[in-house]
Design an enzyme around this catalytic site. Structure first.
Site, PDB file in Angstrom:
ATOM      1  CB  ALA A 107      -1.151   7.906  -0.337  1.00 41.10           C
ATOM      2  CB  ALA A 108      -6.289   7.472  -2.261  1.00 41.61           C
ATOM      3  N   GLY A 110      -5.684   5.700   2.091  1.00 39.96           N
ATOM      4  CA  GLY A 110      -4.828   6.299   3.410  1.00 39.96           C
ATOM      5  C   GLY A 110      -4.284   5.243   4.144  1.00 39.96           C
ATOM      6  CE  LYS A 112       0.077  -1.381   1.347  1.00 39.68           C
ATOM      7  NZ  LYS A 112      -1.445  -1.816   0.878  1.00 39.68           N
ATOM      8  NE  ARG A 135      -8.064   6.149  -5.382  1.00 44.11           N
ATOM      9  CZ  ARG A 135      -8.101   5.282  -4.836  1.00 44.11           C
ATOM     10  NH1 ARG A 135      -9.224   4.369  -4.744  1.00 44.11           N
ATOM     11  NH2 ARG A 135      -7.151   4.390  -4.521  1.00 44.11           N
ATOM     12  CB  CYS A 227      -4.356  -5.536  -3.695  1.00 45.34           C
ATOM     13  SG  CYS A 227      -5.217  -4.709  -5.194  1.00 45.34           S
TER      14      CYS A 227
END
Length: 474
Positions: A107-108, A110, A112, A135, A227
């Site tokens: 998640a980091a 944050g 999303k 992170r 990504c």
């Protein structure tokens, strides 16, 4: 831009064919700047910028300001996020219509997770996880600033979630990848790229997906994203999920005008954001459903076991510290929360997730949960930054000081404050343009700055004029 590696050019040219020259040209252009408003904290008061068409609350800005020096960013009024990543909002709006238990596995920092908080039905529980310690703390900071009491931040390997068999309704995994989609924003990603690293990332992704799959309930959704552009980490990874777990790819309703690119190989539904076609950075996303019926879940058994364990262990536990009503009343609608205290802090957990909290606390490394109302210092309670930034904070219960830009930045740098001497002594909520920033303790002749040391702005620069953004507190 640093010259692209020759192997990357060769691989990507084969992948894109005649589209490659436009793609390469786009990488030389300036990266667009976009933000996403926090709908629980802020509302537009005028034009902000072009809307991000696939995401509510998302806007492109005409230029990139120095966000660090806007106190409203630190207040959680908005989040600076790359536009393609906001596609998560479109996915959730199509597929999720009732409260769920949602895991953001990687998640980091944050982006999303905060998007999920804003997009999911009210009452959903969001668990945001990051295994890398530094992170994970950045993630916790951003989740606290966003202000939802329905968030829990954890720091665990994916394998730790395996014990929570069939617990989550949705798992989102924006997995660690080779980062080709960040070449335009982060030149360092270019120097770190290699074909060997692509293969290493793909191997790691398969391990992560295998470790966490057991935690998704039958019929639940798995949202996979990267990504990067290559197929090894994207389409081939979806093929892996289909073959190993029988995962069922799902389609998302999109407008052709958005110019989202379909899968580059195979016939599976997938959504690629390519910088020469869409206004944003590189993103790949696919949505899959786990086979089986929703009723086939072990969640109730897990929660029942957690409740029984709690009762069985009560005799051996240190007695809970009594929580004064004055602290409970700082949370709006306190009857909707379970207040838990120990020798360090008071936290408030939404009542419907009290047993979930106990289950997760027993199985995972929790960095943050619900609202940290106060911490115990000596014999006295000190209000916590989590309360000041929470959307469930009843600000009418405290004295509030509206700071100028210079004073707000001094506060965020954790510098000495000089507040009016006629303010009452005690804890003061410092705000900027109506957005709470945190606490100070006014002693009459001086004021103690209580902003978290680890969150402070480290630059002494002050912009000549504030960043113009047409928003107001909700």
């Amino acid at each position: 831009m640093t010259d692209l590696p020759a192997p990357f050019i060769e691989r990507t040219r084969r992948l894109l064919g005649d589209d490659y020259p436009r793609f390469a040209e786009a990488l030389e252009s300036e990266s667009p700047t976009s933000i996403r408003l926090n709908p629980s904290k802020s509302t537009p008061t005028g034009t902000i910028g072009d809307p991000v068409l696939w995401a509510r609350h998302g806007f492109y800005l005409s230029s990139r300001p120095t966000f660090t020096f806007d106190p409203r960013l630190h207040a959680g009024a908005y989040y600076v996020q790359e536009a393609a990543s906001m596609f998560l909002n479109r996915v959730i709006r199509q597929y999720v219509h009732e409260p769920v238990r949602y895991l953001d596995l990687c998640a980091a920092p944050g982006g999303k997770s905060t998007d999920a908080v804003a997009s999911l039905p009210v009452g959903s529980l969001i668990v945001s996880n990051e295994v890398i310690p530094n992170r994970a703390h950045i993630l916790a900071e951003n989740i606290v600033k966003w202000g939802s009491p329905y968030c829990i931040v954890t720091r665990n390997e994916a394998s730790a979630f395996g014990a929570l068999e069939k617990y989550f309704d949705i798992i989102a995994a924006d997995v660690p990848c080779s980062g080709e989609g960040m070449f335009r924003k982060d030149p360092a990603a270019i120097t770190e790229w290699s074909a060997a690293n692509v293969a290493h990332c793909a191997e790691r992704q398969r391990a992560i997906l295998t470790d966490v799959w057991n935690a998704l309930r039958p019929g639940g959704l798995f949202i996979y994203s990267t990504c990067t552009y290559n197929t090894e980490e994207n389409e081939e990874m979806i093929g892996f999920l289909r073959k190993k777990f029988g995962a069922i790819p799902l389609t998302v309703d999109i407008d052709p005008a958005w110019n989202i690119t379909p899968a580059l190989v195979g016939d599976l539904p997938a959504y690629r954001f390519m910088p020469h076609r869409t206004r944003g950075e590189g993103l790949f996303m696919a949505i899959l459903r786990k086979p089986g019926e929703p009723g086939e879940t072990r969640r109730e058994a897990l929660l029942s076991t957690a409740e029984k364990t709690e009762k069985r262990n009560k005799k051996n536990k240190t007695p809970r510290i009594a929580i004064p009503d004055e602290w409970r009343l700082l949370v709006a609608n306190p009857d909707r929360y379970t207040f838990i205290s120990d020798e360090e802090k008071i936290i408030a957990i939404p009542a419907e997730y009290t047993t979930d909290y106990k289950l997760l606390d027993r199985n995972l490394d929790l960095l943050h949960a619900g609202i940290t109302v106060a911490t115990l210092k000596g014999k006295d309670y000190v209000p916590h930054i989590s309360l000041a930034l929470s959307t469930a904070f009843d600000t009418s219960q405290v004295v509030r000081y509206e700071a100028s830009l210079d004073t707000a930045l001094a506060y965020l740098r954790r510098e000495s404050l000089f507040l009016p001497t006629d303010l009452p002594r005690g804890y003061i909520l410092v705000s900027y343009e109506g957005f709470p920033l945190g606490w100070a303790k006014h002693l009459g002749n001086r004021t103690n700055n209580l902003y978290p040391q680890e969150w402070r702005i480290r630059s002494g620069y002050t912009p000549d004029t504030p960043f113009e953004l047409n928003i107001a507190p909700k």
